[in-house]
Design a protein around this motif. Structure first.
Motif, PDB file in Angstrom:
ATOM      1  N   GLU A  22      28.539 106.874  32.716  1.00  0.00           N
ATOM      2  CA  GLU A  22      27.382 105.794  32.796  1.00  0.00           C
ATOM      3  C   GLU A  22      27.222 105.264  34.049  1.00  0.00           C
ATOM      4  O   GLU A  22      28.525 105.715  35.132  1.00  0.00           O
ATOM      5  N   ARG A  23      26.366 104.785  34.428  1.00  0.00           N
ATOM      6  CA  ARG A  23      26.312 104.316  35.636  1.00  0.00           C
ATOM      7  C   ARG A  23      25.833 102.897  35.258  1.00  0.00           C
ATOM      8  O   ARG A  23      24.583 102.394  34.694  1.00  0.00           O
ATOM      9  N   GLU A  24      26.520 102.324  35.683  1.00  0.00           N
ATOM     10  CA  GLU A  24      26.022 100.208  35.012  1.00  0.00           C
ATOM     11  C   GLU A  24      24.549  99.921  35.476  1.00  0.00           C
ATOM     12  O   GLU A  24      23.985  99.150  34.474  1.00  0.00           O
ATOM     13  N   ASN A  25      24.197 100.429  36.653  1.00  0.00           N
ATOM     14  CA  ASN A  25      23.167  99.487  36.666  1.00  0.00           C
ATOM     15  C   ASN A  25      21.639 100.917  36.762  1.00  0.00           C
ATOM     16  O   ASN A  25      20.203 100.038  37.166  1.00  0.00           O
ATOM     17  N   ALA A  26      21.654 100.930  35.338  1.00  0.00           N
ATOM     18  CA  ALA A  26      20.546 102.351  35.373  1.00  0.00           C
ATOM     19  C   ALA A  26      20.869 103.110  33.610  1.00  0.00           C
ATOM     20  O   ALA A  26      22.087 103.128  33.732  1.00  0.00           O
ATOM     21  N   VAL A  27      19.925 103.423  33.515  1.00  0.00           N
ATOM     22  CA  VAL A  27      20.174 104.020  32.126  1.00  0.00           C
ATOM     23  C   VAL A  27      20.011 106.012  32.287  1.00  0.00           C
ATOM     24  O   VAL A  27      19.803 106.313  33.400  1.00  0.00           O
ATOM     25  N   LEU A  94      22.658 104.200  27.026  1.00  0.00           N
ATOM     26  CA  LEU A  94      22.430 102.937  27.359  1.00  0.00           C
ATOM     27  C   LEU A  94      24.008 103.259  28.950  1.00  0.00           C
ATOM     28  O   LEU A  94      24.697 102.505  30.055  1.00  0.00           O
ATOM     29  N   GLY A  95      24.694 104.116  28.290  1.00  0.00           N
ATOM     30  CA  GLY A  95      26.225 104.109  28.536  1.00  0.00           C
ATOM     31  C   GLY A  95      26.310 105.665  28.887  1.00  0.00           C
ATOM     32  O   GLY A  95      25.097 106.378  29.437  1.00  0.00           O
ATOM     33  N   GLU A 118      16.487 104.353  37.647  1.00  0.00           N
ATOM     34  CA  GLU A 118      17.182 102.783  38.109  1.00  0.00           C
ATOM     35  C   GLU A 118      15.903 102.232  37.352  1.00  0.00           C
ATOM     36  O   GLU A 118      14.931 102.239  36.973  1.00  0.00           O
TER      37      GLU A 118
END
Lengths: 118, 213
Positions: A22-27, A94-95, A118
Motif C-alpha cells: 500500500e502507498r498511502e497517497n496512491a492506488v 486502495l491498499g 497518484e
C-alpha cells in the motif's frame, strides 16, 4: 511498470503473495496479468485482492482491516492466460494488492504488472 | 517565404497563486479583539516557505449520511485533528487544498457545526442525511483538482477550528480520498504606519464571519 511473480496460494496465505504494498497517497492499478498453469496440478480460480485498513471516521475510531476481491479468473490446467491493460481496466486496489487461488499450487505462477497511480 | 512576426501589443501576466516575499497583507476590522495582534494591522511578508502535504483517507460509503470523516485543521492530538495551524503570532499560513479524483464530496464548517455555505431560508444548510441538501454547498474533487487547487484557507494562530467533512457518495464500497495541501508559510513583519498606497496594494484578509451576513 514493475511486476511481481508469485505461486498460487490459498487466501489464508495471501499475505505471502503480495503483489504491491500500500502507498498511502496512491492506488495500485493492475496493468497486466499472466497466469501460467501449464504445469499446474488442477484448474484454479485466481483472485486479485485489495487489503487495507480504513481511516477513523465518525463513530468508529479503529476500523477493522478489509479484504475485498477485485478480480477473479479461472485458469484451466495446462493453459497460460495473459490479460492486458484493457482486460484489467478498472481493477484498482486502495491498499495492498495480493493474489490468491482456490488451491495452493507451487507449479501455477501468477505474474502481475502494476503501477501506483497518484 | 519570409514572415516577420509582429511585435505583440500586450502580454498577459498571470499573477502567482500564492503570496510572495514583499507582498503586503492587511487584516481588517472584522477580526475580533481576541486577534488583537493582527486586527486592523498591515504586514509585509518577509519570508515564504511552501510545504506540500498529502492527507490520505480510506472511508466507507456514506450510508445515508451517517458515516463521514471530519478533518479538523486546528492543532491538537485528537483523532481528527491535523495540526496545520500556526503557533506563532507572526506567522500566516496560506493553504491551497486540492483533491485527487474520487467519488466523494466535502462540506466546510468554521467553527465546528457552523456551515460556511448555508443559505438564508430555514433548514437550507448542508445535511448529509438529506438526499438533496447533501449537495448544498458541497465541494467535489472537480471543483479543486489536485494539480490546480482552487480552495484556499488563511490560517493564523488561535483561529477557530476549520473543519472539512468528507463523505463518500453511494456507488462504491470504499473510496481513497487524497487531499493535497500546499502550506505557504509566511513570516509577517508589521508596518507600523502604512501609507495609503500600501493599504491599497495590501491583500485584505477578512475574518470568516464575513461569509455569513
Amino acid at each position: 511498470m514493475p511486476s511481481t511473480v508469485v505461486a498460487a496460494v490459498l487466501e489464508a496465505d495471501a499475505a505471502d503473495a503480495q503483489i504491491a504494498a500500500e502507498r498511502e497517497n496512491a492506488v495500485v492499478v493492475a496493468k497486466s496479468m499472466t497466469i501460467d498453469n501449464e504445469g499446474g496440478g488442477a484448474d484454479h480460480i485466481i483472485v486479485i485482492q485489495d487489503v487495507f485498513t480504513p481511516s477513523a471516521y465518525y463513530g468508529t475510531e479503529a476500523p477493522a482491516e478489509e479484504e475485498i476481491d477485485r478480480h477473479k479468473i479461472t485458469a484451466i490446467q495446462g493453459d497460460i492466460i495473459t490479460l492486458g491493460e484493457e482486460d484489467l481496466k478498472g481493477v484498482k486496489c486502495l491498499g495492498a494488492m495480493r493474489v490468491y487461488s482456490d488451491g495452493a499450487d507451487a507449479d501455477c505462477f501468477i505474474t502481475v504488472g502494476y503501477d501506483h497511480e497518484e | 517565404m519570409l514572415e516577420l512576426q509582429p511585435k505583440p501589443q500586450f502580454s498577459v501576466v498571470v499573477p502567482p497563486k500564492l503570496l510572495q516575499e514583499g507582498y503586503l497583507v492587511h487584516f481588517d476590522s472584522d477580526w475580533p479583539s481576541t486577534h488583537d495582534a493582527i486586527r486592523e494591522k498591515t504586514f509585509r511578508i518577509d519570508v515564504v516557505n511552501q510545504v506540500p502535504y498529502d492527507l490520505p483517507y480510506i472511508l466507507p460509503t456514506g450510508a445515508a449520511g451517517t458515516i463521514y470523516r471530519d478533518v479538523d485543521f486546528s492543532n491538537g492530538s485528537g483523532t481528527f485533528q491535523e495540526s496545520i495551524y500556526p503557533t506563532k503570532q507572526n506567522s500566516l499560513f496560506e493553504v491551497l487544498v486540492g483533491f485527487k479524483p474520487g467519488n466523494f464530496l466535502t462540506h466546510w464548517f468554521i467553527p465546528a457545526g457552523k456551515s460556511v455555505h448555508a443559505l438564508e431560508y430555514a433548514q437550507m444548510y448542508p445535511d448529509l442525511t438529506d438526499t438533496k441538501r447533501q449537495y448544498l454547498g458541497a465541494r467535489q474533487p472537480k471543483d479543486s483538482p489536485y494539480d490546480d487547487p482552487r480552495i484556499k484557507m488563511y490560517l493564523v494562530k488561535d483561529l477557530a477550528p476549520l473543519i472539512m467533512r468528507l463523505y463518500v457518495l453511494p456507488g462504491v464500497l470504499f473510496e481513497k480520498i487524497v487531499v493535497g495541501l500546499t502550506i505557504n508559510k509566511c513570516l509577517l513583519r508589521e508596518i507600523e504606519a502604512p501609507t495609503e498606497d500600501q493599504l491599497l496594494k495590501a491583500k485584505v484578509i477578512r475574518y470568516y464571519d464575513y461569509l455569513r451576513w
